[in-house]
Design an enzyme around this catalytic site. Structure first.
Site, PDB file in Angstrom:
ATOM      1  N   CYS A  21       0.827  -1.203   0.000  1.00 51.36           N
ATOM      2  CA  CYS A  21       0.000   0.000   0.000  1.00 51.36           C
ATOM      3  C   CYS A  21       0.868   1.264   0.000  1.00 51.36           C
ATOM      4  CB  CYS A  21      -0.936   0.001   1.215  1.00 51.36           C
ATOM      5  SG  CYS A  21      -0.103   0.320   2.788  1.00 51.36           S
ATOM      6  N   CYS A  24       2.880   2.210   3.236  1.00 50.78           N
ATOM      7  CA  CYS A  24       4.044   1.344   3.466  1.00 50.78           C
ATOM      8  C   CYS A  24       5.149   1.688   2.482  1.00 50.78           C
ATOM      9  CB  CYS A  24       3.652  -0.129   3.353  1.00 50.78           C
ATOM     10  SG  CYS A  24       2.778  -0.720   4.826  1.00 50.78           S
ATOM     11  N   CYS A 112      -2.818  -4.885   1.757  1.00 52.27           N
ATOM     12  CA  CYS A 112      -1.374  -4.681   1.671  1.00 52.27           C
ATOM     13  C   CYS A 112      -0.627  -5.913   2.165  1.00 52.27           C
ATOM     14  CB  CYS A 112      -0.986  -3.458   2.506  1.00 52.27           C
ATOM     15  SG  CYS A 112       0.790  -3.179   2.615  1.00 52.27           S
ATOM     16  N   ASP A 347      -5.721  -6.701  66.769  1.00 54.43           N
ATOM     17  CA  ASP A 347      -6.628  -7.845  66.873  1.00 54.43           C
ATOM     18  C   ASP A 347      -8.079  -7.384  66.859  1.00 54.43           C
ATOM     19  OD1 ASP A 347      -4.529  -9.632  69.259  1.00 54.43           O
ATOM     20  OD2 ASP A 347      -4.495  -9.572  67.059  1.00 54.43           O
TER      21      ASP A 347
END
Lengths: 532, 187
Positions: A21, A24, A112, A347
């Protein structure tokens, strides 16, 4: 202005014809400024095609829409071979241009072969909008965000193949190509999508943000693209307990760095083949990093455990300190869960008086995080109004470092107590006075029997810094003590079968027992006191 | 030697008796005539957290008036001394494992009598009381607290079942009563 120049032509042509593509292509041509990537896909495709045609058109006269020249059969065949790599999804016309390169005019290029669609549809506004809708629906409050994008590992393999291809092509022109000359897929993706996310959600992207939006992509079709790497570099792919698949991004990157070019090319096509489908989005998740709330609590009940007391699925005592405080916070912060910690604990039957005991609550994945100090004060009031067993003060938002302060308090700081003591022998005032004069008394405490089932057996040396006695009657007196952190007070009084030495019994030569114990102060100056 | 009462007694008529440490946290279980030896009764104090403290019951010969203890030894065989017991970590690894009849210690009296104290409970030995080694009289003065013999941690799964072979306080008292009437009958 179109970012490619004459030098890039061969590479661009090669990549486009093999199914890569435009974005790219830009990456592999080293286009490292953001603007070109942000243009719409269709526009980029058109511009690219125009760019690739230009050289030939320079020789033709400027005639609009010149008729296609006669094509040699061989070139036509070349063109068709090239087309086999593209899937048949293309809409619109396909025209064959004179020099044999193929481009689809007015149509989407198919998926792509390098980014598998990531830099095609998945970086465009429509997709971003879909993600943002999910983010908004998730109900989180945020003023910035960090984006975490996860790509399938096989993308690295395809990237590597394309890079080798481009390197080879540039070699023909006597140009070299280094790793840094190309733009990484993730970088380009961020350049394009960050402004789109910011605009859509109305907040900036900030790497330090606690609010994370994560998008995970996968491409099931090509999952096996990575597998050949295991045969060549087996030690990169050792199975570990937590991993679902051995082929993680890190492992694949490691193997790609190791593998020799010839070996790679033997196993994986350069250029990569075109897939049939784009990536799929596996998940879009939002999460907010934990926030911390600290304060000090007083405990006025002698019948309240610090954490829920449940044995065999049965609750032994109603509620607990942590629930009485945290339940309100969970609701207001709209958090998934909490982690309560405090600077020591007492406690069930012991009260905590004075300034109270420091605590910090980690609220996990809170949906609401912004509160004014007024709102926090109101929250504190709400907690205090809802129970008379506990009271909270100095409630405030703090950072993660908070936990460190508190635990420091647990181990290092002194505490003061008051104990109501019974003696079997009748006593007079003079019998207890000597205790007031004892300073820094060292005692050795074996792990008390009452906790021995869950603690290691050991002897702990502790210091009773000072004591103060108040005579009550012949068999009772009050003892105030200031002790080192980690001292078991009850055992110091009754001796725990002689396993705490010395103890009140041995010091006074009586049998003594503790009837009541209160924590008078926890000497930690954190969290900072707030004026209420 | 008279034993000190360990249950707090009211100082005045108005005050009720306050439960002792043992009363508050422990359940008393008994084994009578351990190993068939008459009157060698043991009392096992079981904490609510399942830890057991092995002590002598009031009827044991060693606790009768006139008895003088010469020495106490934890060397129960040539190879085994309870003093060598080493326990490490939260899970108490390395502890000597005890069965009901496992000997804990030997008590030697000035009249030549020798008494072996047994565990009565299955589990890991946590510790034996070294204080009675140095001062044996504590065993007789405070048999239920400072004069304890040993601490045993039963297996979690067995914490309820270990008391199946033992007598409750009431059952023990009945046994003692029967003995007294038997001896008075024969005398």
């Amino acid at each position: 202005m179109f970012p490619l120049t004459v030098e890039n032509k061969h590479v661009a042509q090669l990549l486009l014809s093999t199914g890569t593509c435009p974005r790219c292509i830009f990456r592999f041509c080293g286009v490292d400024f953001h603007a070109p990537y942000k243009l719409p896909y269709k526009e980029l495709l058109n511009e690219l095609q125009k760019f690739l045609e230009t050289e030939k058109d320079e020789l033709i006269s400027e005639v609009p829409n010149p008729p296609p020249k006669k094509i040699r059969l061989q070139e036509l065949e070349d063109g068709i071979d090239g087309m086999d790599n593209l899937s048949q999804n293309g809409e619109g016309k396909i025209s064959i241009i004179e020099d044999g390169s193929i481009a689809s005019k007015n149509s989407n290029l198919n998926v792509c072969n390098v980014c598998l669609g990531i830099l095609q549809d998945f970086c465009e506004k429509e997709f971003i909008k879909k993600v943002c809708q999910k983010v908004e629906a998730s109900g989180f409050e945020f003023t910035n965000l960090v984006l975490s994008i996860s790509f399938p590992p096989q993308l690295s393999v395809r990237e590597h193949a394309a890079w080798l291809l481009v390197k080879q092509e540039m070699g023909k022109q006597s140009l070299s190509l280094e790793r840094n000359d190309t733009v990484q897929l993730k970088e380009a993706y961020k350049w394009i999508t960050h402004p789109l996310f910011s605009e859509e959600l109305g907040v900036p992207i900030d790497g330090k943000s606690l609010f994370e939006v994560s998008v995970v992509f996968a491409h099931p079709e090509t999952v096996e693209d990575c597998h050949f790497l295991r045969a060549i570099c087996p030690d990169c792919f050792k199975p570990a307990k937590n991993k679902q698949s051995v082929f993680t991004r890190m492992a694949v990157m490691k193997a790609l760095n190791k593998i020799k070019e010839e070996d790679f090319r033997k196993q994986f096509p350069c250029p990569p083949n075109s897939p049939k489908a784009v990536c799929s989005v596996v998940e879009i998740e939002c999460a907010h990093g934990a926030v911390f709330v600290a304060g000090r609590y007083n405990k006025y009940s002698r019948n309240l455990p610090q954490t829920p007391w449940i044995i065999d699925g049965e609750r032994k005592l109603d509620s607990s300190v942590e629930e009485l405080i945290s339940d309100h916070l969970l609701t207001v912060f709209k958090a998934e869960s909490f982690n309560f910690s405090s600077s020591g604990r007492e406690d069930v039957d012991v009260r905590t008086l004075g300034n109270g005991r420091p605590f910090a609550i980690e609220l996990v994945n809170p949906h609401r995080v912004h509160f004014t100090s007024q709102e926090i004060k109101e929250l504190q009031q709400k907690i205090n109004n809802s129970s008379n067993k506990i009271q909270v003060r100095d409630l405030q938002l703090v950072t993660r470092e908070a936990i460190g302060h508190m635990k420091e308090g647990e181990e290092e700081k002194t505490k003061t107590y008051s104990a109501l003591i019974w003696t079997n022998k009748a006593i007079q005032r003079k019998d207890i006075e000597f205790l007031d004069d004892i300073k820094d008394l060292k005692i050795d405490q074996k792990t008390p029997l009452r906790v021995l089932h869950r603690r290691p057996l050991a002897v702990r040396t502790r210091i009773i810094h000072s004591m103060e006695t108040h005579y009550v009657d012949e068999h009772h007196f009050r003892l105030y003590l200031k002790t080192q952190a980690g001292t078991y007070i009850k055992e110091f009084v009754h001796g725990d079968f002689g396993r705490t030495k010395p103890n009140i019994c041995s010091l006074m030569d009586v049998t003594a027992d503790i009837l009541e114990l209160d924590v008078e102060s926890v000497d930690v100056d954190w969290p900072p006191a707030l004026d209420d | 030697m008279a034993t000190e009462p360990e249950t707090p007694v009211a100082a005045s008529a108005k005050e009720p008796a306050v439960p002792s440490l043992v009363d508050r946290y422990f359940t008393r279980w008994y084994k009578a005539d351990v190993k068939g030896k008459p009157c060698e009764d043991h009392c096992i104090l079981q904490h609510s957290n399942r830890i057991c403290v092995i002590t002598l019951a009031g009827s044991h010969p060693v606790l009768q008036s006139g008895k003088v203890i010469k020495s106490i030894s934890y060397q129960i065989s040539t190879n085994c001394s309870r003093l060598q017991n080493k326990v490490s970590g939260k899970f108490k690894r390395g502890a000597q494992f005890l069965t009901e009849l496992a000997p804990l210690c030997k008590i030697y009296c000035s009249d030549g009598e020798e008494y072996t104290i047994s565990s009565c409970v299955r589990g890991r030995l946590m510790e034996v009381n070294e204080n009675i080694l140095h001062k044996p009289s504590i065993l007789q003065e405070k048999p239920s607290t400072e004069g304890y013999i040993a601490v045993v941690l039963p297996k979690f799964e067995e914490s309820k079942s270990i008391t199946e072979g033992l007598l409750t306080q009431k059952q023990y008292e009945e046994v003692v009563v029967k003995r007294i009437s038997a001896t008075t009958a024969t005398s």
